[in-house]
Design a protein around this motif. Structure first.
Motif, PDB file in Angstrom:
ATOM      1  N   THR A  70       0.858  -1.184   0.000  1.00 18.76           N
ATOM      2  CA  THR A  70       0.000   0.000   0.000  1.00 18.76           C
ATOM      3  C   THR A  70       0.895   1.235   0.000  1.00 18.76           C
ATOM      4  O   THR A  70       1.657   1.451   0.955  1.00 18.76           O
ATOM      5  CB  THR A  70      -0.911   0.005   1.256  1.00 18.76           C
ATOM      6  OG1 THR A  70      -1.656  -1.214   1.268  1.00 18.76           O
ATOM      7  CG2 THR A  70      -1.858   1.195   1.252  1.00 18.76           C
ATOM      8  N   CYS A  72       1.947   5.059   0.409  1.00 15.30           N
ATOM      9  CA  CYS A  72       1.465   6.134   1.277  1.00 15.30           C
ATOM     10  C   CYS A  72       2.468   7.293   1.282  1.00 15.30           C
ATOM     11  O   CYS A  72       3.466   7.263   0.562  1.00 15.30           O
ATOM     12  CB  CYS A  72       1.169   5.622   2.681  1.00 15.30           C
ATOM     13  SG  CYS A  72       2.619   5.020   3.540  1.00 15.30           S
ATOM     14  N   ILE A  81      -0.391   4.308  10.186  1.00 16.12           N
ATOM     15  CA  ILE A  81      -1.607   3.710   9.617  1.00 16.12           C
ATOM     16  C   ILE A  81      -1.893   2.304  10.185  1.00 16.12           C
ATOM     17  O   ILE A  81      -3.004   2.052  10.673  1.00 16.12           O
ATOM     18  CB  ILE A  81      -1.537   3.698   8.066  1.00 16.12           C
ATOM     19  CG1 ILE A  81      -1.625   5.138   7.544  1.00 16.12           C
ATOM     20  CG2 ILE A  81      -2.645   2.846   7.466  1.00 16.12           C
ATOM     21  CD1 ILE A  81      -1.328   5.279   6.038  1.00 16.12           C
ATOM     22  N   PRO A  82      -0.929   1.376  10.171  1.00 15.81           N
ATOM     23  CA  PRO A  82      -1.241   0.044  10.714  1.00 15.81           C
ATOM     24  C   PRO A  82      -1.555   0.062  12.214  1.00 15.81           C
ATOM     25  O   PRO A  82      -2.368  -0.736  12.684  1.00 15.81           O
ATOM     26  CB  PRO A  82       0.035  -0.771  10.450  1.00 15.81           C
ATOM     27  CG  PRO A  82       0.767  -0.030   9.395  1.00 15.81           C
ATOM     28  CD  PRO A  82       0.422   1.406   9.581  1.00 15.81           C
ATOM     29  N   ALA A  85      -5.118   1.276  12.406  1.00 18.65           N
ATOM     30  CA  ALA A  85      -6.023   0.227  11.902  1.00 18.65           C
ATOM     31  C   ALA A  85      -6.213  -0.869  12.936  1.00 18.65           C
ATOM     32  O   ALA A  85      -7.260  -1.501  13.007  1.00 18.65           O
ATOM     33  CB  ALA A  85      -5.459  -0.356  10.607  1.00 18.65           C
ATOM     34  N   ASP A 226      -6.124  -5.961   5.586  1.00 20.18           N
ATOM     35  CA  ASP A 226      -5.228  -4.872   6.003  1.00 20.18           C
ATOM     36  C   ASP A 226      -5.206  -3.791   4.931  1.00 20.18           C
ATOM     37  O   ASP A 226      -5.360  -2.607   5.217  1.00 20.18           O
ATOM     38  CB  ASP A 226      -3.791  -5.384   6.169  1.00 20.18           C
ATOM     39  CG  ASP A 226      -3.578  -6.092   7.490  1.00 20.18           C
ATOM     40  OD1 ASP A 226      -4.350  -5.842   8.420  1.00 20.18           O
ATOM     41  OD2 ASP A 226      -2.625  -6.897   7.569  1.00 20.18           O
ATOM     42  N   ARG A 227      -5.017  -4.222   3.706  1.00 21.63           N
ATOM     43  CA  ARG A 227      -4.907  -3.247   2.610  1.00 21.63           C
ATOM     44  C   ARG A 227      -6.180  -2.407   2.486  1.00 21.63           C
ATOM     45  O   ARG A 227      -6.123  -1.199   2.295  1.00 21.63           O
ATOM     46  CB  ARG A 227      -4.599  -3.967   1.297  1.00 21.63           C
ATOM     47  CG  ARG A 227      -4.505  -3.003   0.143  1.00 21.63           C
ATOM     48  CD  ARG A 227      -3.988  -3.611  -1.126  1.00 21.63           C
ATOM     49  NE  ARG A 227      -4.439  -2.825  -2.264  1.00 21.63           N
ATOM     50  CZ  ARG A 227      -3.902  -1.663  -2.615  1.00 21.63           C
ATOM     51  NH1 ARG A 227      -2.888  -1.166  -1.940  1.00 21.63           N
ATOM     52  NH2 ARG A 227      -4.373  -0.984  -3.634  1.00 21.63           N
ATOM     53  N   TRP A 230      -6.100   0.081   5.312  1.00 20.60           N
ATOM     54  CA  TRP A 230      -5.013   1.062   5.170  1.00 20.60           C
ATOM     55  C   TRP A 230      -5.310   2.061   4.040  1.00 20.60           C
ATOM     56  O   TRP A 230      -5.016   3.243   4.180  1.00 20.60           O
ATOM     57  CB  TRP A 230      -3.683   0.351   4.901  1.00 20.60           C
ATOM     58  CG  TRP A 230      -3.214  -0.542   6.026  1.00 20.60           C
ATOM     59  CD1 TRP A 230      -3.697  -0.579   7.313  1.00 20.60           C
ATOM     60  CD2 TRP A 230      -2.187  -1.530   5.972  1.00 20.60           C
ATOM     61  NE1 TRP A 230      -3.034  -1.527   8.044  1.00 20.60           N
ATOM     62  CE2 TRP A 230      -2.100  -2.129   7.260  1.00 20.60           C
ATOM     63  CE3 TRP A 230      -1.320  -1.973   4.970  1.00 20.60           C
ATOM     64  CZ2 TRP A 230      -1.181  -3.134   7.557  1.00 20.60           C
ATOM     65  CZ3 TRP A 230      -0.400  -2.976   5.271  1.00 20.60           C
ATOM     66  CH2 TRP A 230      -0.336  -3.548   6.553  1.00 20.60           C
ATOM     67  N   ARG A 234      -5.597   6.075   4.656  1.00 18.75           N
ATOM     68  CA  ARG A 234      -4.723   7.045   3.973  1.00 18.75           C
ATOM     69  C   ARG A 234      -5.541   8.103   3.218  1.00 18.75           C
ATOM     70  O   ARG A 234      -4.994   9.083   2.713  1.00 18.75           O
ATOM     71  CB  ARG A 234      -3.737   6.339   3.034  1.00 18.75           C
ATOM     72  CG  ARG A 234      -4.314   5.937   1.703  1.00 18.75           C
ATOM     73  CD  ARG A 234      -3.319   5.356   0.731  1.00 18.75           C
ATOM     74  NE  ARG A 234      -4.049   4.801  -0.391  1.00 18.75           N
ATOM     75  CZ  ARG A 234      -3.544   4.031  -1.340  1.00 18.75           C
ATOM     76  NH1 ARG A 234      -2.277   3.718  -1.318  1.00 18.75           N
ATOM     77  NH2 ARG A 234      -4.291   3.582  -2.314  1.00 18.75           N
TER      78      ARG A 234
END
Ligand SMILES: Cc1ncc(COP(=O)(O)O)c(C=O)c1O
Length: 389
Positions: A70, A72, A81-82, A85, A226-227, A230, A234
């Motif tokens: 991903t 960013c 971000i993770p 999340a 996850d993607r 994320w 973003r």
């Protein structure tokens, strides 16, 4: 010290100016291709979310073996971000080394979580798994905060001890986010950085081994959910249609032009990586007998973004090298727990290996365009500077 300058002056003119990182030589190699790519962006006009973003994400996933990549805005965004999340926030503890760039701790604090600093291993300069376990135990014993995540950092490009840290993270139910800001191209047990942890952040800051012409970063994961989260975070936490925010997010997008630069640099990355590794092997061969050089754990291979080594009389050695025309840098002279912004989180025990390493470390020039004569000159200058110091 004069002996160092004299010894090396004779050869100095022959080797020419030595760059610490030579982005100009690299640009000469790829400039026509980048100009063509830039023109394509100017023609299609999708400066944000242009088709090159997905093209890059696919190329990065393929290069690393991660299921998803991903893109960013920066390496810092790739850390934040993770964590967001995952719902990491107030009351959570995130374990991280203090011997790293300040972004690692900033990312933790920006979520509202508490950093607990872990000491490093004197051979790898990376997180010491035994100290991680001790610090988890003491947070649990105190009972005030919840151990929730761990961020190993792959310093200078060398993967951390993911074998040991994965075992601890699984046993202690910690989310493991790899800070691979410096380690794109690194490997452990034949697996690439991006594929060594459930989530991996990397940075494409211009001076990194794979660098954009501005700020950029990426996050790697092994699963599609996850993607999905994320990419939403973003873009201000919006839904797929980008109409409503369904979670809290921020503007953490990579712009299209940076993706085009990265695509062209990715095309020459493996060639450059091989050159950097050859140079690091030369440095190790010539200098390991007189300095503490960074040693991988078994099965580890550095992405070799930087080359750092430790000597007792660091400041005198660095001064002599600079006088001899060898540029140096110090990553990092102040560990995070000794910086004002993070001093509240300094462990009462101190971090002895981190503090000693910070007082001894310095970095030598590292890039694919150093000539063998320059590498030889640098090694001779280091040996002479250590002898004289
Ligand atoms: C270890 C580490 N973590 C995080 C970052 C943050 O990356 P960026 O500067 O792209 O935000 C960097 C680099 O600058 C770094 O070296």
């Amino acid at each position: 010290m004069n002996s160092v300058v004299n010894l090396t002056l004779a050869k100095r003119t022959q080797v020419g100016d030595i760059a610490f990182i030579d982005l100009k030589a690299q640009q000469r190699r790829i400039r026509p291709a980048i100009e063509k790519r830039l023109q394509a962006v100017l023609d299609h006009g999708r400066y944000i979310a242009g088709p090159e973003i997905e093209e890059l994400e696919e190329a990065l996933a393929e290069r690393t073996g991660a299921k998803t990549a991903t893109a960013c805005a920066s390496g810092t965004a790739a850390l934040v971000i993770p964590l967001l999340a995952r719902g990491i926030g107030p009351g959570d503890v995130v374990f991280a080394p203090a011997f790293t760039y300040n972004a690692t701790a900033n990312a933790i604090l920006l979520t509202g979580a508490t950093p607990v600093f872990v000491d490093i291993d004197p051979a790898t300069f990376n997180m010491d798994p035994a100290d991680l376990q001790r610090r988890i135990d003491s947070v649990r014993k105190e009972g005030r905060l919840q151990p929730s995540a761990v961020i190993p950092v792959d310093l200078f490009g060398l993967p951390a001890d993911y074998r040991a840290i994965t075992a601890i993270a699984e046993r202690e139910a910690l989310f493991m986010l790899a800070d691979g800001a410096q380690s794109f191209g690194g490997e452990l047990d034949g697996k690439q950085v991006g594929n060594l942890a459930p989530a991996t952040a990397t940075s494409f800051f211009p001076g990194k081994a794979l660098g954009a012409y501005g700020d950029a970063g990426a996050i790697f994961s092994q699963n599609a959910l996850d993607r999905e989260r994320w990419t939403s975070i973003r873009w201000h936490g919006t839904d797929e249609a980008r109409r409503e925010s369904i979670r809290v997010g921020f503007n953490a997008r990579m712009d299209t032009f940076q993706a085009t630069v990265l695509l062209e640099k990715l095309a020459i990355f493996d060639d450059e990586l091989a050159a950097r590794r050859r140079i690091a092997a030369d440095y190790n061969e010539r200098l390991a007998g007189v300095a503490r050089v960074q040693a991988p754990i078994e099965g580890g291979l550095s992405g070799q973004a930087y080359y750092s080594l430790c000597v007792e009389n660091r400041d005198a050695v660095v001064k002599a090298l600079n006088e001899a025309g060898v540029p140096t840098a110090i990553y990092y002279s102040t560990p995070l727990h000794l910086m004002p912004a993070f001093a509240d989180y300094a462990p009462s025990t101190g971090l002895p290996v981190t503090e000693k390493t910070a007082s001894e470390i310095f970095a030598l020039p590292m890039h694919a365009y150093l000539t063998p004569q320059q590498v030889d000159y640098i090694c001779e200058a280091v040996l002479a500077a250590i002898r004289a110091a």
